[in-house]
Design a protein around this motif. Structure first.
Motif, PDB file in Angstrom:
ATOM      1  N   ARG A  39      50.136  23.829  51.012  1.00 45.91           N
ATOM      2  CA  ARG A  39      51.325  24.381  51.665  1.00 45.91           C
ATOM      3  C   ARG A  39      51.884  25.574  50.893  1.00 45.91           C
ATOM      4  O   ARG A  39      52.626  26.378  51.445  1.00 45.91           O
ATOM      5  CB  ARG A  39      52.402  23.301  51.804  1.00 45.91           C
ATOM      6  CG  ARG A  39      52.056  22.240  52.822  1.00 45.91           C
ATOM      7  CD  ARG A  39      53.178  21.203  52.922  1.00 45.91           C
ATOM      8  NE  ARG A  39      52.617  19.911  53.267  1.00 45.91           N
ATOM      9  CZ  ARG A  39      52.284  18.970  52.400  1.00 45.91           C
ATOM     10  NH1 ARG A  39      52.484  19.142  51.124  1.00 45.91           N
ATOM     11  NH2 ARG A  39      51.763  17.837  52.801  1.00 45.91           N
ATOM     12  N   ARG A  42      51.516  29.099  52.360  1.00 44.39           N
ATOM     13  CA  ARG A  42      52.419  29.596  53.405  1.00 44.39           C
ATOM     14  C   ARG A  42      53.384  30.623  52.832  1.00 44.39           C
ATOM     15  O   ARG A  42      53.932  31.436  53.573  1.00 44.39           O
ATOM     16  CB  ARG A  42      53.216  28.444  54.010  1.00 44.39           C
ATOM     17  CG  ARG A  42      52.378  27.510  54.839  1.00 44.39           C
ATOM     18  CD  ARG A  42      53.249  26.421  55.410  1.00 44.39           C
ATOM     19  NE  ARG A  42      52.427  25.438  56.109  1.00 44.39           N
ATOM     20  CZ  ARG A  42      52.827  24.232  56.429  1.00 44.39           C
ATOM     21  NH1 ARG A  42      54.051  23.843  56.122  1.00 44.39           N
ATOM     22  NH2 ARG A  42      52.026  23.418  57.066  1.00 44.39           N
ATOM     23  N   ASN A  43      53.593  30.568  51.526  1.00 47.17           N
ATOM     24  CA  ASN A  43      54.482  31.495  50.827  1.00 47.17           C
ATOM     25  C   ASN A  43      53.714  32.799  50.575  1.00 47.17           C
ATOM     26  O   ASN A  43      52.752  32.827  49.811  1.00 47.17           O
ATOM     27  CB  ASN A  43      54.929  30.850  49.512  1.00 47.17           C
ATOM     28  CG  ASN A  43      55.921  31.674  48.760  1.00 47.17           C
ATOM     29  OD1 ASN A  43      56.199  32.813  49.109  1.00 47.17           O
ATOM     30  ND2 ASN A  43      56.466  31.098  47.708  1.00 47.17           N
ATOM     31  N   ARG A  44      54.142  33.885  51.234  1.00 43.71           N
ATOM     32  CA  ARG A  44      53.410  35.150  51.142  1.00 43.71           C
ATOM     33  C   ARG A  44      53.286  35.691  49.709  1.00 43.71           C
ATOM     34  O   ARG A  44      52.207  36.152  49.332  1.00 43.71           O
ATOM     35  CB  ARG A  44      54.046  36.193  52.042  1.00 43.71           C
ATOM     36  CG  ARG A  44      53.776  35.904  53.483  1.00 43.71           C
ATOM     37  CD  ARG A  44      54.306  37.001  54.373  1.00 43.71           C
ATOM     38  NE  ARG A  44      53.458  37.007  55.541  1.00 43.71           N
ATOM     39  CZ  ARG A  44      52.912  38.074  56.060  1.00 43.71           C
ATOM     40  NH1 ARG A  44      53.172  39.243  55.570  1.00 43.71           N
ATOM     41  NH2 ARG A  44      52.125  37.977  57.107  1.00 43.71           N
ATOM     42  N   THR A  47      50.530  33.695  47.974  1.00 46.75           N
ATOM     43  CA  THR A  47      49.204  34.030  48.496  1.00 46.75           C
ATOM     44  C   THR A  47      48.754  35.394  47.993  1.00 46.75           C
ATOM     45  O   THR A  47      47.597  35.568  47.594  1.00 46.75           O
ATOM     46  CB  THR A  47      49.213  33.998  50.030  1.00 46.75           C
ATOM     47  OG1 THR A  47      49.620  32.703  50.466  1.00 46.75           O
ATOM     48  CG2 THR A  47      47.854  34.313  50.602  1.00 46.75           C
TER      49      THR A  47
END
Length: 88
Positions: A39, A42-44, A47
């Motif tokens: 999960r 999901r944090n740009r 990533t």
């Protein structure tokens, strides 16, 4: 086989790799204490940082590979000697 077209074995290996990655992500989402909390991707910013780190490691590995080839072909060292000269 046409030039530039992937072989069936290449596509099979790619499909198996994608399948295993999906299986791993799905399993990690279901575990109470996962090895990797997928999960987080999901944090740009997370990533982006992970991708930049991956690219930096790949670039360093490629540079080390090219330096070892340069030592062998230009300076005439054996693979063992080139490996010794590229030790950190």
């Amino acid at each position: 086989m046409a030039k530039g077209r992937p072989a069936a074995a290449d596509l099979l290996v790619l499909a198996v790799g994608i399948g295993l990655l999906a299986w791993f992500a799905r399993r990690q989402l279901r575990l109470r204490d996962p090895l990797l909390d997928v999960r987080l991707f999901r944090n740009r910013p997370f990533t982006a940082a992970a991708l930049v780190t991956l690219m930096a490691v790949l670039a360093a590995g490629a540079a080390l590979y090219l330096v070892s080839l340069w030592l062998q072909y230009v300076h005439g060292y054996s693979p063992f000697e080139a490996g010794l000269r590229t030790l950190p």
